[in-house]
Design an enzyme around this catalytic site. Structure first.
Site, PDB file in Angstrom:
ATOM      1  CG  MET A  26      36.700  -6.393  11.983  1.00  0.00           C
ATOM      2  SD  MET A  26      36.898  -4.641  12.143  1.00  0.00           S
ATOM      3  CE  MET A  26      36.132  -4.366  13.735  1.00  0.00           C
TER       4      MET A  26
ATOM      5  N   GLY B  70      35.507   4.649   3.515  1.00  0.00           N
ATOM      6  CA  GLY B  70      35.252   3.470   2.701  1.00  0.00           C
ATOM      7  C   GLY B  70      34.142   3.690   1.691  1.00  0.00           C
TER       8      GLY B  70
ATOM      9  CB  ILE C 195      40.318  -2.490   8.321  1.00  0.00           C
ATOM     10  CG1 ILE C 195      41.432  -3.292   8.953  1.00  0.00           C
ATOM     11  CG2 ILE C 195      38.965  -3.037   8.663  1.00  0.00           C
ATOM     12  CD1 ILE C 195      41.410  -3.217  10.462  1.00  0.00           C
ATOM     13  CG  ASP C 196      36.059  -4.821   6.157  1.00  0.00           C
ATOM     14  OD1 ASP C 196      36.746  -5.043   7.171  1.00  0.00           O
ATOM     15  OD2 ASP C 196      34.840  -4.642   6.184  1.00  0.00           O
TER      16      ASP C 196
ATOM     17  NE  ARG D  53      30.688   2.072  11.480  1.00  0.00           N
ATOM     18  CZ  ARG D  53      31.508   1.689  10.499  1.00  0.00           C
ATOM     19  NH1 ARG D  53      31.325   2.116   9.278  1.00  0.00           N
ATOM     20  NH2 ARG D  53      32.513   0.881  10.752  1.00  0.00           N
ATOM     21  N   GLY D  54      27.105   7.548   9.928  1.00  0.00           N
ATOM     22  CA  GLY D  54      25.737   8.042   9.869  1.00  0.00           C
ATOM     23  C   GLY D  54      25.551   9.533   9.737  1.00  0.00           C
TER      24      GLY D  54
ATOM     25  CB  ILE E 221      42.870  -6.185  14.310  1.00  0.00           C
ATOM     26  CG1 ILE E 221      43.403  -7.531  14.802  1.00  0.00           C
ATOM     27  CG2 ILE E 221      43.241  -5.937  12.853  1.00  0.00           C
ATOM     28  CD1 ILE E 221      42.852  -8.729  14.091  1.00  0.00           C
TER      29      ILE E 221
ATOM     30  N   GLY F 108      30.835   3.729   1.876  1.00  0.00           N
ATOM     31  CA  GLY F 108      29.790   4.680   2.249  1.00  0.00           C
ATOM     32  C   GLY F 108      30.296   6.114   2.153  1.00  0.00           C
TER      33      GLY F 108
HETATM   34  N1  LIG Z   1      25.022   5.980   0.081  1.00  0.00           N
HETATM   35  C1  LIG Z   1      25.490   6.973   0.818  1.00  0.00           C
HETATM   36  N2  LIG Z   1      25.354   8.252   0.412  1.00  0.00           N
HETATM   37  C2  LIG Z   1      25.834   9.281   1.161  1.00  0.00           C
HETATM   38  N3  LIG Z   1      26.507   9.118   2.325  1.00  0.00           N
HETATM   39  C3  LIG Z   1      26.674   7.871   2.767  1.00  0.00           C
HETATM   40  C4  LIG Z   1      26.189   6.732   2.050  1.00  0.00           C
HETATM   41  N4  LIG Z   1      26.525   5.617   2.740  1.00  0.00           N
HETATM   42  C5  LIG Z   1      27.182   6.042   3.843  1.00  0.00           C
HETATM   43  N5  LIG Z   1      27.273   7.385   3.863  1.00  0.00           N
HETATM   44  C6  LIG Z   1      27.911   8.186   4.913  1.00  0.00           C
HETATM   45  O1  LIG Z   1      29.308   7.955   4.893  1.00  0.00           O
HETATM   46  C7  LIG Z   1      29.827   7.887   6.209  1.00  0.00           C
HETATM   47  C8  LIG Z   1      30.617   6.622   6.400  1.00  0.00           C
HETATM   48  O2  LIG Z   1      29.878   5.477   5.977  1.00  0.00           O
HETATM   49  P1  LIG Z   1      30.122   4.037   6.596  1.00  0.00           P
HETATM   50  O3  LIG Z   1      29.391   3.055   5.769  1.00  0.00           O
HETATM   51  O4  LIG Z   1      29.831   4.061   8.046  1.00  0.00           O
HETATM   52  O5  LIG Z   1      31.688   3.824   6.514  1.00  0.00           O
HETATM   53  P2  LIG Z   1      32.647   3.555   5.271  1.00  0.00           P
HETATM   54  O6  LIG Z   1      32.790   4.795   4.521  1.00  0.00           O
HETATM   55  O7  LIG Z   1      33.896   3.117   5.919  1.00  0.00           O
HETATM   56  O8  LIG Z   1      31.992   2.477   4.464  1.00  0.00           O
HETATM   57  C9  LIG Z   1      28.646   7.997   7.145  1.00  0.00           C
HETATM   58  O9  LIG Z   1      28.623   9.299   7.704  1.00  0.00           O
HETATM   59  C10 LIG Z   1      27.453   7.734   6.280  1.00  0.00           C
HETATM   60  O10 LIG Z   1      26.304   8.441   6.699  1.00  0.00           O
HETATM   61  O1  LIG Z   2      31.682  -1.473  15.097  1.00  0.00           O
HETATM   62  P1  LIG Z   2      31.837  -0.540  13.942  1.00  0.00           P
HETATM   63  O2  LIG Z   2      32.624   0.656  14.266  1.00  0.00           O
HETATM   64  O3  LIG Z   2      30.543  -0.216  13.307  1.00  0.00           O
HETATM   65  O4  LIG Z   2      32.710  -1.266  12.874  1.00  0.00           O
HETATM   66  C1  LIG Z   2      32.548  -2.578  12.453  1.00  0.00           C
HETATM   67  C2  LIG Z   2      32.893  -2.670  10.995  1.00  0.00           C
HETATM   68  O5  LIG Z   2      34.060  -1.975  10.672  1.00  0.00           O
HETATM   69  C3  LIG Z   2      34.780  -2.672   9.665  1.00  0.00           C
HETATM   70  O6  LIG Z   2      35.984  -3.121  10.205  1.00  0.00           O
HETATM   71  C4  LIG Z   2      35.140  -1.761   8.543  1.00  0.00           C
HETATM   72  O7  LIG Z   2      34.035  -1.078   8.120  1.00  0.00           O
HETATM   73  P2  LIG Z   2      34.193   0.335   7.405  1.00  0.00           P
HETATM   74  O8  LIG Z   2      35.092   0.118   6.230  1.00  0.00           O
HETATM   75  O9  LIG Z   2      32.800   0.682   7.023  1.00  0.00           O
HETATM   76  O10 LIG Z   2      34.802   1.271   8.374  1.00  0.00           O
HETATM   77  C5  LIG Z   2      33.891  -3.853   9.302  1.00  0.00           C
HETATM   78  O11 LIG Z   2      34.630  -4.986   8.992  1.00  0.00           O
HETATM   79  C6  LIG Z   2      33.108  -4.033  10.550  1.00  0.00           C
HETATM   80  O12 LIG Z   2      31.888  -4.677  10.317  1.00  0.00           O
HETATM   81 MG   LIG Z   3      31.605   0.604   4.665  1.00  0.00          MG
END
Ligand SMILES: Nc1ncnc2c1ncn2[C@@H]1O[C@H](COP(=O)(O)OP(=O)(O)O)[C@@H](O)[C@H]1O
Ligand SMILES: O=P(O)(O)OC[C@H]1O[C@](O)(COP(=O)(O)O)[C@@H](O)[C@@H]1O
Ligand SMILES: [Mg+2]
Length: 526
Positions: free
Chosen positions: A341, A267, A297-298, A242-243, A451, A269
């Site tokens: 989750m 997902g 997964i959500d 992440r991040g 899970i 983000g």
């Molecule tokens: N609004 C955004 N614009 C650009 N990159 C983003 C944004 N939100 C999240 N990201 C990047 O996308 C990656 C995954 O985001 P995250 O929210 O952790 O998981 P997910 O994609 O599963 O929702 C991270 O590296 C994060 O920095």
């Molecule tokens: O502990 P972590 O790795 O940040 O993940 C927790 C989060 O991952 C999830 O299962 C799924 O989130 P993403 O779709 O952003 O991967 C959320 O339901 C939960 O809050």
């Molecule tokens: Mg997300």
């Protein structure tokens, strides 16, 4: 009449900013509604669906204008048109190198022989229910009369013409966000399909977007051999993170690595990041196809029947629920509590409650509830203990956050760090029963990471396979800034912004939530 222009921004966009966006979409309907491009395309006035609850009907649309529907459809078509390399370049496509294996004498026309290609003008219906009234359960309407408006979206699959010379392509794959069952299945199918097209230069970017700029991480060479058995394990061969995503740095890295096709699994983000990457590539006039595969997964991506990993999560969640039930049932005044989750969407909790049939109370983020008071959850548990002798509660992690102390803390990706509603409810139950002098044996199970880390079940493995294949077909067809998905049982391509305007949520007015309430027998807790 003021129509909102197609979404151009990036990020987790507020749906209210995009007036025409359908809300609360729930797509568990099964109907066959593909419109084939070889026959006539886009019959603007023929009847089919569209939706937004009438109470939400868009104030920007003048419904007294006799042409509103046609204009809506034209606007819709624009919004869902797929960004293509030829919007920017003038590439002459070549005959595809993708063909189903075949023996026999007619080797010269592989495409025609198998007729396995999708026409660029093929479409599938986004919505398939015609609601007679805005008061119908789960009704989503555009206008106050809940008129039927056709909305066609692009069908996924291999095209006869491709926009890349496979031998010259370098393809990258990256998996971002949290884990999800099926990531390895998707990686594997992307590699297999690229290989069939004739792509030999395939790399994995390690640990999500981080792999693009962390100099200590090197790309992972991928081949049919490397990925052959990776689907047998959960997790991601490439790692996740992440991040720390800087679009400029990522695109610098894409340029330096000479990546032509980038497959991004993630997902909401991740999709926002992918859209920013796609836009930056366009700005720099790079011939790069950015294609996403939704991973969550959500199950919280808009417009899709379901995302991969969700089915597996529901199946695995039942094991935890079953254990909670056995514990509760075997104890004197036993109360089982399972946290699942679901940061902003309660799909896993709702579906696991429905499938297990062992849940008395299901609590999700979309439906507010009180713990205390005459109509609260605790009073209901008291009654269940009196009448049944035991009870089982399933709570989604994002539920009841208003009942907890908030910290405003965020994770590396900017997601709000949630309070632990499971622990909170467990404590409240214990205190409540102690307070009324009734014995209660509370067993709390938090199976969340167990899970998420498992391998995909059969149904998800199929979904992953098809999505992975379609992602590659989409890139070869010259699209960029798109994602793949399953809509009304058909596989489609969608422009990224359309699926991330907000997380997809359980509609409390939907039949599915009503079915869940019927199954648990729970009242509302307000
Ligand atoms: N609004 C955004 N614009 C650009 N990159 C983003 C944004 N939100 C999240 N990201 C990047 O996308 C990656 C995954 O985001 P995250 O929210 O952790 O998981 P997910 O994609 O599963 O929702 C991270 O590296 C994060 O920095
Ligand atoms: O502990 P972590 O790795 O940040 O993940 C927790 C989060 O991952 C999830 O299962 C799924 O989130 P993403 O779709 O952003 O991967 C959320 O339901 C939960 O809050
Ligand atoms: Mg997300």
């Amino acid at each position: 009449m003021a129509f909102v222009s197609p979404v151009s921004g990036v990020g987790l966009i507020n749906p209210e900013q995009h007036g025409l966006h359908p809300k609360g979409y729930s797509s568990s309907f099964h109907f066959s509604c593909i419109k084939f491009g070889d026959s006539k395309r886009h019959t603007k006035n023929s009847r089919c669906s569209m939706v937004v609850r009438s109470s939400d009907a868009n104030p920007d649309i003048d419904f007294s204008d006799p042409d509103w529907k046609q204009q809506y459809q034209e606007e819709f078509e624009k919004r869902f048109s797929l960004p293509h390399l030829n919007d920017l370049f003038d590439i002459n496509p070549i005959q595809t190198t993708f063909a189903l294996k075949c023996r026999g004498s007619d080797e010269t026309e592989p495409g025609e022989r198998k007729n396995g290609y999708v026409n660029d003008d093929d479409r599938t219906l986004l919505k398939v229910i015609k609601f007679a009234s805005p008061n119908s359960a789960g009704a989503e309407c555009i206008d106050p009369d809940c008129s039927w408006v056709e909305q066609w979206i692009h069908r996924a699959g291999p095209r006869k013409k491709i926009y890349y010379e496979p031998g010259a392509v370098k393809a990258g794959i990256v998996t971002c966000g949290g884990l999800c069952p099926g990531l390895n299945d998707v990686i594997r199918q992307i590699v297999f399909t690229l290989d069939i097209y004739g792509v030999k230069n395939i790399v994995g970017i390690p640990f999500g977007y981080r792999g693009f700029f962390d100099k200590s991480l090197s790309e992972i060479p991928l081949s049919r051999q490397v990925v052959q058995n990776i689907n047998l394990a959960g997790g991601s061969l490439l790692g996740v993170s992440r991040g720390s995503a800087s679009t400029g740095e990522i695109v610098d890295s894409i340029q330096a690595r000479r990546i032509d096709m980038l497959f991004i699994l993630g997902g909401n983000g991740t999709h926002a990041g992918a859209h920013a990457i796609h836009e930056e590539c366009r700005k720099r006039k790079l011939k790069v196809s950015v294609v996403c595969v939704p991973k969550t997964i959500d199950n919280d991506i808009l417009l899709m029947d379901k995302t991969f990993g969700f089915d597996t999560a529901v199946e695995e969640a039942q094991r935890a629920i079953n254990s909670a039930y056995i514990e509760a049932h075997s104890a004197y005044h036993g109360i089982g509590l399972v946290k699942l989750m679901g940061r902003s969407s309660g799909f896993i909790a709702m579906h696991a409650s429905l499938s297990s049939g062992q849940i008395d109370v299901c609590l999700i983020p979309e439906v507010p509830f009180n713990l205390e008071g005459p109509y609260g959850v605790l009073k209901h548990l008291e009654q269940l203990i009196q009448t049944k002798g035991s009870a089982v509660v399933c709570v989604a992690e994002g539920a009841g956050q208003n009942l907890l102390e908030t910290s405003n803390a965020t994770d590396a990706s900017g997601n709000i760090v949630l309070g632990d509603i499971g622990v909170h409810i467990q404590q409240k139950i214990k205190t409540h029963f102690k307070g009324i002098g009734v014995h209660a044996d509370v067993k709390y199970i938090d199976p969340t990471y167990m899970i998420r880390a498992i391998r995909a079940n059969a149904s998800d493995a199929i979904l992953c396979t098809v999505l992975g294949q379609n992602a590659v077909h989409g890139a070869f067809a010259g699209f960029s800034g798109i994602t793949v998905g399953l809509c009304n049982t058909h596989y489609v391509y969608l422009p990224i912004p359309e699926v991330i305007t907000s997380p997809r949520c359980v509609n409390p007015n939907s039949r599915m939530w009503h079915r869940c309430l019927t199954s648990t027998g729970q009242p509302d807790f307000l």
